[in-house]
Design an enzyme around this catalytic site. Structure first.
Site, PDB file in Angstrom:
ATOM      1  N   GLU A 151       0.875  -1.176   0.000  1.00  0.00           N
ATOM      2  CA  GLU A 151       0.000   0.000   0.000  1.00  0.00           C
ATOM      3  C   GLU A 151       0.912   1.225   0.000  1.00  0.00           C
ATOM      4  OE1 GLU A 151      -3.172   2.401   0.014  1.00  0.00           O
ATOM      5  OE2 GLU A 151      -1.683   2.560   1.610  1.00  0.00           O
ATOM      6  N   HIS A 160       2.442  -7.531 -10.522  1.00  0.00           N
ATOM      7  CA  HIS A 160       3.337  -8.210  -9.575  1.00  0.00           C
ATOM      8  C   HIS A 160       4.080  -9.351 -10.264  1.00  0.00           C
ATOM      9  CE1 HIS A 160       1.852  -6.515  -5.706  1.00  0.00           C
ATOM     10  NE2 HIS A 160       0.780  -6.264  -6.446  1.00  0.00           N
ATOM     11  N   GLU A 196       6.592 -10.870  -9.312  1.00  0.00           N
ATOM     12  CA  GLU A 196       7.109 -11.816  -8.307  1.00  0.00           C
ATOM     13  C   GLU A 196       6.073 -12.869  -7.926  1.00  0.00           C
ATOM     14  OE1 GLU A 196       6.091  -8.862  -7.795  1.00  0.00           O
ATOM     15  OE2 GLU A 196       4.882  -8.826  -5.960  1.00  0.00           O
ATOM     16  N   CYS A 203       3.929  -2.309  -8.651  1.00  0.00           N
ATOM     17  CA  CYS A 203       2.634  -1.896  -8.108  1.00  0.00           C
ATOM     18  C   CYS A 203       2.800  -0.701  -7.163  1.00  0.00           C
ATOM     19  CB  CYS A 203       1.938  -3.088  -7.468  1.00  0.00           C
ATOM     20  SG  CYS A 203       0.153  -2.875  -7.420  1.00  0.00           S
TER      21      CYS A 203
HETATM   22  N1  GLN Z   1      -3.487  -0.029  -4.535  1.00  0.00           N
HETATM   23  C1  GLN Z   1      -2.189   0.014  -3.915  1.00  0.00           C
HETATM   24  C2  GLN Z   1      -1.732   1.448  -3.718  1.00  0.00           C
HETATM   25  O1  GLN Z   1      -2.319   2.343  -4.227  1.00  0.00           O
HETATM   26  C3  GLN Z   1      -1.161  -0.758  -4.692  1.00  0.00           C
HETATM   27  C4  GLN Z   1      -1.563  -2.207  -4.771  1.00  0.00           C
HETATM   28  C5  GLN Z   1      -0.439  -3.168  -4.832  1.00  0.00           C
HETATM   29  O2  GLN Z   1       0.735  -2.850  -4.599  1.00  0.00           O
HETATM   30  N2  GLN Z   1      -0.792  -4.400  -5.074  1.00  0.00           N
HETATM   31  O3  GLN Z   1      -0.770   1.698  -3.067  1.00  0.00           O
END
Ligand code: GLN
Length: 208
Positions: free
Chosen positions: A50, A181, A183, A81
């Site tokens: 996050e 992702h 990984e 991400c």
């Molecule tokens: N939605 C997340 C964000 O805004 C990212 C999601 C993820 O890393 N899988 O930080």
């Protein structure tokens, strides 16, 4: 040449999977939690999770400024991400409003968080990535996309969305960022691409 040492930022997110994949593609991988660990690195992976939480933890652990400096100095980085969001110079909420969350700002990109919307918040797709033979199986989890990429940024992959094709893998020198992702699928080619770029840059001084 010795294997490059690649840190995986280990404040939150899927750290173990990145460590394993980096090992598989011939890097010496280690979890990073402290600023004094940055000096020894040839590259760093910023995992998903996050982005607001990771940004807060970077500040709390005293890592934000040291990491910004290392990146500005040419430390190669691969953000996946949330990590791609952290690398960007600006990020937006899904509706386009700017988010003022702390970012590392190393890439000339603007990301849009959770961009794929509620219906398809998470999905998997096989996508073509420039420079790789054959599609990559991409796992998207509340993923961002890249709204804007600067002139020095190469687009390596896009996906079709209801609002048109959107960038999901971008590269700026030795900075690599993916919306998904890698990984989490058993395909180390993006990690290998990153490690190859780290190897290629070693000993040639700074810059990305
Ligand atoms: N939605 C997340 C964000 O805004 C990212 C999601 C993820 O890393 N899988 O930080």
């Amino acid at each position: 040449m010795r294997d490059p040492t690649i840190g995986v930022l280990a404040l939150q997110g899927d750290v173990v999977e990145h460590l394993r994949m980096l090992d598989d593609v011939g890097a010496r991988a280690l979890p990073v939690k402290r600023a004094d660990q940055l000096d020894a690195l040839d590259g760093i992976v910023l995992p998903g999770g996050e982005s607001t939480t990771i940004g807060k933890l970077l500040a709390l652990y005293g890592l934000m400024e040291p990491l910004r400096r290392r990146l500005a100095d040419g430390l190669p980085a691969f953000g996946t991400c949330a990590g791609a969001i952290l690398l960007s110079r600006a990020t937006r909420f899904p509706d386009g409003r700017p988010s003022d969350q702390p970012l590392l700002g190393a890439m000339d990109t603007v990301t849009r968080r959770n961009a794929f919307g509620r219906q398809v918040a998470s999905f998997e797709a096989d996508i073509g990535v420039r420079g790789l033979d054959g599609p990559v199986h991409a796992v998207f989890i509340r993923a961002p996309w890249f709204d804007e990429v600067g002139p020095g940024v190469e687009v390596l992959a896009e996906v079709d969305t209801p609002v048109g094709a959107r960038v999901v893998v971008a590269r700026q020198g030795r900075l690599l960022a993916s919306s998904f992702h890698p990984e989490l699928a058993s395909d180390g080619r993006l990690h290998a691409m990153f490690v190859a770029a780290v190897r290629a840059g070693k000993g040639t001084g700074k810059g990305s």
